[in-house]
Design an enzyme around this catalytic site. Sequence first.
Site, PDB file in Angstrom:
ATOM      1  N   ASP A 155      -0.607   5.311   2.338  1.00 16.96           N
ATOM      2  CA  ASP A 155       0.037   6.380   1.429  1.00 16.96           C
ATOM      3  C   ASP A 155       0.574   5.896   0.328  1.00 16.96           C
ATOM      4  O   ASP A 155       1.592   6.411  -0.216  1.00 16.96           O
ATOM      5  CB  ASP A 155       1.172   6.986   2.576  1.00 16.96           C
ATOM      6  CG  ASP A 155       1.613   8.441   2.060  1.00 16.96           C
ATOM      7  OD1 ASP A 155       0.983   8.905   1.319  1.00 16.96           O
ATOM      8  OD2 ASP A 155       2.634   8.739   2.547  1.00 16.96           O
ATOM      9  N   GLY A 198      11.958  15.114  -1.013  1.00 15.90           N
ATOM     10  CA  GLY A 198      11.758  15.003  -2.225  1.00 15.90           C
ATOM     11  C   GLY A 198      11.914  13.374  -2.675  1.00 15.90           C
ATOM     12  O   GLY A 198      11.680  12.922  -3.750  1.00 15.90           O
ATOM     13  N   ASN A 199      12.429  12.696  -1.800  1.00 14.09           N
ATOM     14  CA  ASN A 199      12.579  11.230  -2.045  1.00 14.09           C
ATOM     15  C   ASN A 199      11.234  10.581  -1.910  1.00 14.09           C
ATOM     16  O   ASN A 199      11.227   9.321  -2.209  1.00 14.09           O
ATOM     17  CB  ASN A 199      13.599  10.650  -1.191  1.00 14.09           C
ATOM     18  CG  ASN A 199      14.781  10.534  -1.449  1.00 14.09           C
ATOM     19  OD1 ASN A 199      15.740  11.474  -1.021  1.00 14.09           O
ATOM     20  ND2 ASN A 199      15.428   9.892  -2.441  1.00 14.09           N
ATOM     21  N   SER A 200      10.283  11.253  -1.163  1.00 15.05           N
ATOM     22  CA  SER A 200       8.940  10.341  -1.182  1.00 15.05           C
ATOM     23  C   SER A 200       8.451   9.893  -2.270  1.00 15.05           C
ATOM     24  O   SER A 200       8.303  10.410  -3.293  1.00 15.05           O
ATOM     25  CB  SER A 200       7.967  11.479  -0.597  1.00 15.05           C
ATOM     26  OG  SER A 200       8.335  11.826   0.851  1.00 15.05           O
ATOM     27  N   HIS A 210       0.728  11.166  -0.530  1.00  8.25           N
ATOM     28  CA  HIS A 210       0.831  12.395   0.118  1.00  8.25           C
ATOM     29  C   HIS A 210       1.489  13.590  -1.003  1.00  8.25           C
ATOM     30  O   HIS A 210       1.702  14.667  -1.050  1.00  8.25           O
ATOM     31  CB  HIS A 210       1.668  12.584   1.414  1.00  8.25           C
ATOM     32  CG  HIS A 210       3.134  12.263   1.331  1.00  8.25           C
ATOM     33  ND1 HIS A 210       3.614  11.104   1.526  1.00  8.25           N
ATOM     34  CD2 HIS A 210       4.159  13.063   1.119  1.00  8.25           C
ATOM     35  CE1 HIS A 210       4.916  11.205   1.630  1.00  8.25           C
ATOM     36  NE2 HIS A 210       5.285  12.250   1.512  1.00  8.25           N
ATOM     37  N   GLY A 265     -15.209  -6.086  12.581  1.00  4.40           N
ATOM     38  CA  GLY A 265     -16.313  -5.402  13.306  1.00  4.40           C
ATOM     39  C   GLY A 265     -15.935  -5.419  14.701  1.00  4.40           C
ATOM     40  O   GLY A 265     -16.946  -5.566  15.720  1.00  4.40           O
ATOM     41  N   VAL A 266     -14.790  -5.276  15.106  1.00  2.00           N
ATOM     42  CA  VAL A 266     -14.409  -5.214  16.500  1.00  2.00           C
ATOM     43  C   VAL A 266     -13.768  -4.168  17.035  1.00  2.00           C
ATOM     44  O   VAL A 266     -12.679  -3.744  16.245  1.00  2.00           O
ATOM     45  CB  VAL A 266     -13.706  -6.778  17.096  1.00  2.00           C
ATOM     46  CG1 VAL A 266     -14.685  -7.867  16.962  1.00  2.00           C
ATOM     47  CG2 VAL A 266     -12.661  -6.835  16.304  1.00  2.00           C
ATOM     48  N   GLN A 267     -14.059  -3.942  18.232  1.00  2.49           N
ATOM     49  CA  GLN A 267     -12.950  -2.754  18.839  1.00  2.49           C
ATOM     50  C   GLN A 267     -11.984  -3.379  19.597  1.00  2.49           C
ATOM     51  O   GLN A 267     -12.334  -4.153  20.584  1.00  2.49           O
ATOM     52  CB  GLN A 267     -13.756  -1.634  19.650  1.00  2.49           C
ATOM     53  CG  GLN A 267     -14.551  -0.623  18.667  1.00  2.49           C
ATOM     54  CD  GLN A 267     -15.232   0.329  19.359  1.00  2.49           C
ATOM     55  OE1 GLN A 267     -15.145   0.248  20.692  1.00  2.49           O
ATOM     56  NE2 GLN A 267     -15.899   1.051  18.641  1.00  2.49           N
TER      57      GLN A 267
END
Length: 410
Positions: free
Chosen positions: A78, A149-151, A48, A207-209
């Site tokens: 992220d 700002g630390n991200s 981000h 391939g499972v829900q």
Amino acid sequence: MSVPQTRTSARYSRRALASVATAALIAGGAVGSGFIISADGYVVTNNHVVDHAKTVQVTLDDGRTLDAKVIGKDSKTDIALLKIKDSGSYPYVQFGKAAPRVGDWVVAIGNPFGLGGTVTAGIVSARGRDIGAGPYDDFLQIDAPINKGNSGGPTFNVNGEVVGVNTAIASPSGGSVGLAFAIPSETVQAVVDQLKTDGKVARGYLGVQVQPVTQDIAEGLGMAKPKGALIDHAEDGTPAAKAGLKSGDVIESVNGNPINDAKELSRKIAGLKPGAKVEIAYLRGGKSDNATITLGALPTDGSKVASSDTGMSGGQPRLGLGLAPASEVGLSDSGVAVVQVDPDGPAAAKGIEQGDVILDVAGKSVTRPSDVAEQIRTAEASGRKAVLMRVKSSKGVTRFVAISLTKNDG
């Protein structure tokens, strides 16, 4: 719990600070942090921080500002990997060899509010935090002060090794209140290795829900404890379906590692590469079984290894429903249709709606209302505290609903 000596802490902080790069994005004016992981100038930061940026500049601790290019990004975790364009030998840090424990001291370094290299200290407050940031959340929670700002900046252990990437905070004011979250270094390393090699991340696909196993569902399945991942549906043609996994199975472990919930299954499978062979232990009809499955590649259309449906939970044997054979009301060729719902009844409170179709009860297919009643009576007679129903919504989505059989409920 030991407190690091001041001299030792200061020494590794100075060494670490030299490797920390503040990533200043010219496009949009966004500011974040990052850190160098190799002498040739690879830099790790948050996705981000650099997402949508056309130009990225990296400012080093010695004051130099250098152009960098984005090698690859992974929005699901992220994480982003950059490369300083200028050739040279840069100071760098290494990832930790062991995961930190709750209570271990850590140091966070970053660029809060664009002030430049700033060091703060704290401890690991918790592990395995899910803050809703992405499908594979598994954050370290730390109380070292972290601000805007630390991200993308690193969290170090007392040996000067990176154990996390600072990513988010929880705060009513927008400033640090001691609730900060860092991506564990083991996750970061796995992502960075693929970004460096391929520029993207390929993830395993089962391939499972699936949905969580609640207390009611565990009782309905005769399980001692609510753990594992309950399969709602195995997609046709997927590795899971080819291996024989089906709706109603509960995945208990992957490669011998216990699965506590649906989220953990997602993380485990996504952490493996396509083509990897995995040993899946699962529960079916009260009996344990195993399957060896070769994983596919997670589709890039946003599909997930496991999507959790947490909206369904318990209910009562007095359902408050009007039922009819689904074939007779034109809703389906099989199952029992819900044609009327008492808005004050227990089934309505649990999300059952008119137009839903009950496909099976306690693992047995049902076609008439009497089948539903019979399976509930059978479950009661066997001493079950709950009975599990598989229900298909009017939109075609199937899920499990655990109906409590406690007489004094409701």
